[in-house]
Motif scaffolding. Sequence first.
Motif, PDB file in Angstrom:
ATOM      1  N   VAL A  34      35.585  41.675  42.714  1.00  0.00           N
ATOM      2  CA  VAL A  34      33.978  40.842  43.207  1.00  0.00           C
ATOM      3  C   VAL A  34      34.039  41.089  44.470  1.00  0.00           C
ATOM      4  O   VAL A  34      34.929  39.988  45.156  1.00  0.00           O
ATOM      5  N   TYR A  35      32.914  40.984  45.205  1.00  0.00           N
ATOM      6  CA  TYR A  35      32.861  41.266  46.583  1.00  0.00           C
ATOM      7  C   TYR A  35      31.960  40.184  46.946  1.00  0.00           C
ATOM      8  O   TYR A  35      30.954  40.458  47.021  1.00  0.00           O
ATOM      9  N   ILE A  36      32.712  39.041  47.501  1.00  0.00           N
ATOM     10  CA  ILE A  36      31.510  37.982  47.974  1.00  0.00           C
ATOM     11  C   ILE A  36      31.083  38.169  49.316  1.00  0.00           C
ATOM     12  O   ILE A  36      32.126  37.597  50.409  1.00  0.00           O
ATOM     13  N   PHE A  37      30.011  37.859  49.818  1.00  0.00           N
ATOM     14  CA  PHE A  37      30.043  38.178  51.231  1.00  0.00           C
ATOM     15  C   PHE A  37      28.785  37.267  52.009  1.00  0.00           C
ATOM     16  O   PHE A  37      27.380  37.152  50.684  1.00  0.00           O
ATOM     17  N   GLU A  38      29.206  36.771  52.214  1.00  0.00           N
ATOM     18  CA  GLU A  38      28.540  35.381  53.581  1.00  0.00           C
ATOM     19  C   GLU A  38      28.956  36.082  55.312  1.00  0.00           C
ATOM     20  O   GLU A  38      29.215  36.097  55.952  1.00  0.00           O
ATOM     21  N   PHE A  39      27.071  36.685  55.293  1.00  0.00           N
ATOM     22  CA  PHE A  39      26.938  36.696  56.444  1.00  0.00           C
ATOM     23  C   PHE A  39      26.453  35.581  57.944  1.00  0.00           C
ATOM     24  O   PHE A  39      25.920  35.032  57.199  1.00  0.00           O
ATOM     25  N   LYS A  40      26.738  35.247  58.865  1.00  0.00           N
ATOM     26  CA  LYS A  40      26.652  34.806  59.951  1.00  0.00           C
ATOM     27  C   LYS A  40      25.825  36.147  60.990  1.00  0.00           C
ATOM     28  O   LYS A  40      26.332  37.127  61.672  1.00  0.00           O
ATOM     29  N   VAL A  41      25.032  35.194  61.670  1.00  0.00           N
ATOM     30  CA  VAL A  41      24.263  36.033  63.008  1.00  0.00           C
ATOM     31  C   VAL A  41      24.347  35.396  64.879  1.00  0.00           C
ATOM     32  O   VAL A  41      24.746  33.313  64.196  1.00  0.00           O
ATOM     33  N   LYS A  70      36.317  37.188  48.827  1.00  0.00           N
ATOM     34  CA  LYS A  70      35.601  36.007  49.882  1.00  0.00           C
ATOM     35  C   LYS A  70      35.713  37.174  50.765  1.00  0.00           C
ATOM     36  O   LYS A  70      36.680  36.868  51.901  1.00  0.00           O
ATOM     37  N   ILE A  71      34.196  37.379  51.135  1.00  0.00           N
ATOM     38  CA  ILE A  71      34.002  38.090  52.548  1.00  0.00           C
ATOM     39  C   ILE A  71      33.182  37.194  53.784  1.00  0.00           C
ATOM     40  O   ILE A  71      31.939  37.344  53.379  1.00  0.00           O
ATOM     41  N   GLY A  72      33.761  36.713  55.309  1.00  0.00           N
ATOM     42  CA  GLY A  72      32.818  36.458  56.027  1.00  0.00           C
ATOM     43  C   GLY A  72      32.393  37.106  57.141  1.00  0.00           C
ATOM     44  O   GLY A  72      33.505  37.820  57.477  1.00  0.00           O
ATOM     45  N   ALA A  73      31.562  37.472  57.519  1.00  0.00           N
ATOM     46  CA  ALA A  73      30.988  38.452  58.513  1.00  0.00           C
ATOM     47  C   ALA A  73      29.923  38.650  59.202  1.00  0.00           C
ATOM     48  O   ALA A  73      28.886  37.381  58.817  1.00  0.00           O
ATOM     49  N   VAL A  74      30.483  38.858  60.957  1.00  0.00           N
ATOM     50  CA  VAL A  74      29.567  38.014  61.400  1.00  0.00           C
ATOM     51  C   VAL A  74      28.578  39.283  62.268  1.00  0.00           C
ATOM     52  O   VAL A  74      29.351  40.039  63.022  1.00  0.00           O
ATOM     53  N   PHE A  75      27.739  38.925  62.507  1.00  0.00           N
ATOM     54  CA  PHE A  75      26.721  39.755  63.444  1.00  0.00           C
ATOM     55  C   PHE A  75      26.403  39.258  64.879  1.00  0.00           C
ATOM     56  O   PHE A  75      26.039  37.828  64.719  1.00  0.00           O
ATOM     57  N   SER A  76      25.973  40.048  65.943  1.00  0.00           N
ATOM     58  CA  SER A  76      26.889  39.772  67.188  1.00  0.00           C
ATOM     59  C   SER A  76      25.191  39.851  67.478  1.00  0.00           C
ATOM     60  O   SER A  76      24.648  41.678  67.973  1.00  0.00           O
ATOM     61  N   THR A  77      24.096  39.544  68.589  1.00  0.00           N
ATOM     62  CA  THR A  77      22.804  39.461  68.569  1.00  0.00           C
ATOM     63  C   THR A  77      23.597  40.573  70.141  1.00  0.00           C
ATOM     64  O   THR A  77      21.917  41.427  70.525  1.00  0.00           O
ATOM     65  N   ASP A  84      32.909  40.576  63.766  1.00  0.00           N
ATOM     66  CA  ASP A  84      33.886  40.215  62.935  1.00  0.00           C
ATOM     67  C   ASP A  84      33.716  40.102  61.774  1.00  0.00           C
ATOM     68  O   ASP A  84      32.871  39.978  61.485  1.00  0.00           O
ATOM     69  N   TRP A  85      34.785  40.112  60.724  1.00  0.00           N
ATOM     70  CA  TRP A  85      34.884  40.273  59.487  1.00  0.00           C
ATOM     71  C   TRP A  85      36.265  39.972  59.215  1.00  0.00           C
ATOM     72  O   TRP A  85      36.999  39.833  59.946  1.00  0.00           O
ATOM     73  N   ARG A  86      36.503  38.288  58.356  1.00  0.00           N
ATOM     74  CA  ARG A  86      37.575  38.680  57.434  1.00  0.00           C
ATOM     75  C   ARG A  86      37.385  38.404  56.374  1.00  0.00           C
ATOM     76  O   ARG A  86      36.125  37.698  55.524  1.00  0.00           O
ATOM     77  N   GLU A  87      38.119  38.646  55.413  1.00  0.00           N
ATOM     78  CA  GLU A  87      38.657  38.776  53.378  1.00  0.00           C
ATOM     79  C   GLU A  87      39.777  37.745  53.400  1.00  0.00           C
ATOM     80  O   GLU A  87      40.678  37.693  53.733  1.00  0.00           O
ATOM     81  N   VAL A  88      39.724  37.254  52.529  1.00  0.00           N
ATOM     82  CA  VAL A  88      40.043  35.389  51.486  1.00  0.00           C
ATOM     83  C   VAL A  88      40.143  36.317  50.055  1.00  0.00           C
ATOM     84  O   VAL A  88      39.082  36.449  49.318  1.00  0.00           O
ATOM     85  N   LEU A  89      41.013  36.794  49.869  1.00  0.00           N
ATOM     86  CA  LEU A  89      41.453  37.170  48.418  1.00  0.00           C
ATOM     87  C   LEU A  89      41.826  35.836  47.669  1.00  0.00           C
ATOM     88  O   LEU A  89      42.500  34.839  48.184  1.00  0.00           O
ATOM     89  N   GLY A  90      41.028  35.968  46.273  1.00  0.00           N
ATOM     90  CA  GLY A  90      41.488  34.614  45.102  1.00  0.00           C
ATOM     91  C   GLY A  90      40.224  34.010  44.553  1.00  0.00           C
ATOM     92  O   GLY A  90      39.761  34.414  45.065  1.00  0.00           O
ATOM     93  N   ARG A  91      40.730  33.401  44.283  1.00  0.00           N
ATOM     94  CA  ARG A  91      39.487  32.354  43.653  1.00  0.00           C
ATOM     95  C   ARG A  91      39.751  31.158  44.771  1.00  0.00           C
ATOM     96  O   ARG A  91      39.214  30.416  45.057  1.00  0.00           O
TER      97      ARG A  91
END
Length: 91
Positions: A34-41, A70-77, A84-91
Motif C-alpha cells: 500500500v503506497y500513501i502519497f502526499e504531494f506538495k508544491v 508513506k511517500i512525500g513528493a515535492v513539485f517545483s514550479t 524531491d521525494w522520500r519514502e518511509v516504510l512502516g505503520r
Amino acid sequence: MVASIFLLTGQFIRTEKHTSQGRIDSVVETPEHVYIFEFKVDKSVEEALEQIEQSGYAKPYAGDSRTLHKIGAVFSTKTRTFSDWREVLGR
C-alpha cells in the motif's frame, strides 16, 4: 498526471481519498503493498510526511498485512518537475 501513470501500468489508484482527518492525495494498493502519497508544491518533503503522520492517513491500514509505504513528493514550479521525494516504510 501521476494517477495516469499508475493507471497505465495497471495499478489501482485512489485520488483524494477521504478520511476523518482530511484527504489523502493518492493511495495505490497492490496485493503486497500500500503506497500513501502526499504531494506538495514548493514546500518540503518533511511537510508532506508530517501531514501523513499528523492526519493519521495510515490508520486505516494498521491491521493490513501488506507493506505500507508513506511517500512525500515535492513539485517545483520553477523547474516544473518533482524536485524531491522520500519514502518511509512502516505503520
